[in-house]
Enzyme design. Structure first.
Site, PDB file in Angstrom:
ATOM      1  CE1 TYR A   1      44.494  41.921  19.561  1.00 10.01           C
ATOM      2  CE2 TYR A   1      46.695  41.154  20.066  1.00 10.01           C
ATOM      3  CZ  TYR A   1      45.364  40.897  19.832  1.00 10.01           C
ATOM      4  OH  TYR A   1      44.914  39.592  19.866  1.00 10.01           O
TER       5      TYR A   1
ATOM      6  CG  LEU B   1      45.582  33.217  32.967  1.00 10.65           C
ATOM      7  CD1 LEU B   1      46.423  34.381  33.505  1.00 10.65           C
ATOM      8  CD2 LEU B   1      45.676  32.009  33.899  1.00 10.65           C
TER       9      LEU B   1
HETATM   10  N1  LIG Z   1      42.851  35.843  18.450  1.00 17.44           N
HETATM   11  C1  LIG Z   1      41.956  36.457  19.177  1.00 17.44           C
HETATM   12  O1  LIG Z   1      40.813  36.699  18.765  1.00 17.44           O
HETATM   13  C2  LIG Z   1      42.331  36.901  20.556  1.00 17.44           C
HETATM   14  C3  LIG Z   1      41.357  37.395  21.427  1.00 17.44           C
HETATM   15  C4  LIG Z   1      41.761  37.784  22.717  1.00 17.44           C
HETATM   16  C5  LIG Z   1      43.082  37.644  23.105  1.00 17.44           C
HETATM   17  N2  LIG Z   1      44.011  37.187  22.205  1.00 17.44           N
HETATM   18  C6  LIG Z   1      45.447  37.054  22.578  1.00 17.44           C
HETATM   19  O2  LIG Z   1      45.545  36.336  23.799  1.00 17.44           O
HETATM   20  C7  LIG Z   1      46.296  37.110  24.736  1.00 17.44           C
HETATM   21  C8  LIG Z   1      45.861  36.804  26.146  1.00 17.44           C
HETATM   22  O3  LIG Z   1      44.471  36.978  26.293  1.00 17.44           O
HETATM   23  P1  LIG Z   1      43.800  38.043  27.268  1.00 17.44           P
HETATM   24  O4  LIG Z   1      44.712  39.172  27.469  1.00 17.44           O
HETATM   25  O5  LIG Z   1      42.451  38.323  26.728  1.00 17.44           O
HETATM   26  O6  LIG Z   1      43.541  37.233  28.605  1.00 17.44           O
HETATM   27  P2  LIG Z   1      44.402  36.333  29.636  1.00 17.44           P
HETATM   28  O7  LIG Z   1      45.827  36.268  29.235  1.00 17.44           O
HETATM   29  O8  LIG Z   1      43.633  35.094  29.838  1.00 17.44           O
HETATM   30  O9  LIG Z   1      44.228  37.181  30.981  1.00 17.44           O
HETATM   31  C9  LIG Z   1      44.770  38.451  31.135  1.00 17.44           C
HETATM   32  C10 LIG Z   1      44.272  38.983  32.475  1.00 17.44           C
HETATM   33  O10 LIG Z   1      44.782  38.175  33.524  1.00 17.44           O
HETATM   34  C11 LIG Z   1      45.591  38.971  34.401  1.00 17.44           C
HETATM   35  N3  LIG Z   1      46.783  38.168  34.728  1.00 17.44           N
HETATM   36  C12 LIG Z   1      47.724  37.716  33.894  1.00 17.44           C
HETATM   37  N4  LIG Z   1      48.646  36.979  34.540  1.00 17.44           N
HETATM   38  C13 LIG Z   1      48.272  36.969  35.828  1.00 17.44           C
HETATM   39  C14 LIG Z   1      48.816  36.370  36.998  1.00 17.44           C
HETATM   40  N5  LIG Z   1      49.938  35.637  36.969  1.00 17.44           N
HETATM   41  N6  LIG Z   1      48.157  36.558  38.176  1.00 17.44           N
HETATM   42  C15 LIG Z   1      47.031  37.294  38.226  1.00 17.44           C
HETATM   43  N7  LIG Z   1      46.468  37.866  37.158  1.00 17.44           N
HETATM   44  C16 LIG Z   1      47.078  37.716  35.962  1.00 17.44           C
HETATM   45  C17 LIG Z   1      45.929  40.222  33.625  1.00 17.44           C
HETATM   46  O11 LIG Z   1      46.020  41.339  34.478  1.00 17.44           O
HETATM   47  P3  LIG Z   1      47.393  42.229  34.551  1.00 17.44           P
HETATM   48  O12 LIG Z   1      47.677  42.715  33.173  1.00 17.44           O
HETATM   49  O13 LIG Z   1      47.019  43.320  35.497  1.00 17.44           O
HETATM   50  O14 LIG Z   1      48.444  41.304  35.097  1.00 17.44           O
HETATM   51  C18 LIG Z   1      44.713  40.388  32.718  1.00 17.44           C
HETATM   52  O15 LIG Z   1      43.674  41.043  33.409  1.00 17.44           O
HETATM   53  C19 LIG Z   1      46.012  38.553  24.292  1.00 17.44           C
HETATM   54  O16 LIG Z   1      46.913  39.478  24.831  1.00 17.44           O
HETATM   55  C20 LIG Z   1      46.119  38.407  22.795  1.00 17.44           C
HETATM   56  O17 LIG Z   1      47.477  38.354  22.406  1.00 17.44           O
HETATM   57  C21 LIG Z   1      43.664  36.801  20.943  1.00 17.44           C
END
Ligand SMILES: NC(=O)c1ccc[n+]([C@@H]2O[C@H](COP(=O)([O-])OP(=O)(O)OC[C@H]3O[C@@H](n4cnc5c(N)ncnc54)[C@H](OP(=O)(O)O)[C@@H]3O)[C@@H](O)[C@H]2O)c1
Length: 271
Positions: free
Chosen positions: A43, A183
């Site tokens: 990251y 999400l």
């Molecule tokens: N281990 C792995 O391989 C792996 C892979 C992917 C992710 N991850 C981890 O998982 C975490 C979360 O996953 P992710 O970032 O891919 O996806 P996520 O948390 O499922 O979704 C993030 C998205 O949802 C939006 N969002 C968040 N809260 C919201 C709300 N209350 N209302 C409306 N929209 C909302 C965000 O936009 P805004 O930012 O504009 O609010 C962003 O576009 C990552 O940050 C990382 O730490 C791990």
């Protein structure tokens, strides 16, 4: 966790949070009550996570910081070096949790990476160790070959992809399952989609948002969540999923959103 330590069930994920926004976001999340931050070498914001943690002024022992070793650093010595680089970047004295980011099975070095993590934990610079994106066959292999089960397995998990087989294997080995992209990277909130209609209706019933309905679905099943948002308002809202309950009809309605669709690659095809 199976090592006797605790992990806060709700954390802030900082994948794709720009480095120059990370420290303020982490600081703001901690002020809002978060005690768990999820980063990774990939990251490119481990340094700024450490800055946010220090700026918060909250006692380090109250906070839980996770990082991960990337796929090009598997191997007994290489993973150890990667861990030290991550720790140095954070500027912290220790990490709470260090994960193998992906098994990257074509390289076939994840057992060596796991042996490196076991040794690092014994040395005390990381308190708990775990894996990410491990399918049941990857999990059983590291346990069979080392006798040590990970504390957590962080996998893609959301209403489209409830990962029942992975969760069953994790539970059988006493491993906690952590949902990444809880999400579905925002896909379950797509305006006009059936997902959104279902989640909006459930949210309205409880005076909550669609995002909160989806996140509550995880929490109610004992899953650990690390939703990401760059908006502090949404970061705050995403943690407001603990003192209310979905009912059985809500859980059935959210279960009906399963499609098997992933936002990322299958772990056997990655790395
Ligand atoms: N281990 C792995 O391989 C792996 C892979 C992917 C992710 N991850 C981890 O998982 C975490 C979360 O996953 P992710 O970032 O891919 O996806 P996520 O948390 O499922 O979704 C993030 C998205 O949802 C939006 N969002 C968040 N809260 C919201 C709300 N209350 N209302 C409306 N929209 C909302 C965000 O936009 P805004 O930012 O504009 O609010 C962003 O576009 C990552 O940050 C990382 O730490 C791990």
């Amino acid at each position: 966790m199976n090592d006797g330590r605790s992990i806060p069930q709700i954390g802030l994920g900082v994948y794709k949070v720009a480095a120059d926004e990370t420290a303020a976001l982490v600081h703001g999340a901690i002020e809002a009550g978060y005690r768990h931050i999820d980063t990774a070498a990939l990251y490119l914001n481990e340094k700024e996570v450490g800055e946010g943690v220090r700026a918060s002024g909250v006692d380090r022992e109250q906070l839980f910081v996770t990082s991960k070793v990337w796929n090009d650093r598997h191997g007994l010595d290489e993973t150890r070096r990667a861990f030290h680089e991550s720790l140095a970047k954070t500027g912290l004295d220790y990490l709470d949790l260090f994960l193998i980011h992906w098994p990257a099975p074509t390289q076939n070095r994840y057992v060596e990476a796991w042996r490196a993590l076991i040794a690092l934990r014994e040395e005390g610079l990381v308190r708990s160790i775990g894996v990410s994106n491990f399918e049941p066959h990857h999990l059983t292999r590291i346990i069979d070959e080392t006798g040590v089960a990970p504390a957590v397995n962080q996998v893609e998990l959301h209403p489209h992809l409830p990962q029942q087989a992975v969760r069953a294997a994790d539970a059988a080995h006493g491993v906690l399952t952590e949902s990444w992209s809880p999400l579905a990277r925002g896909r379950v909130l797509e305006p006009g989609s059936r997902d959104r209609q279902v989640l909006d209706a459930i949210g309205e019933k409880h005076g909550r948002s669609a995002a909160q309905a989806a996140l509550r679905w995880h929490v109610q099943q004992g899953l650990i969540i690390i939703p990401k948002s760059t908006s502090l308002e949404r970061v705050r809202a995403n943690a407001d999923v603990v003192d209310w309950m979905l009912d059985a009809d809500d859980m059935v309605a959210i279960a009906s959103l399963e499609t098997g669709e992933r936002t990322g690659l299958h772990p056997d095809d990655h790395g």
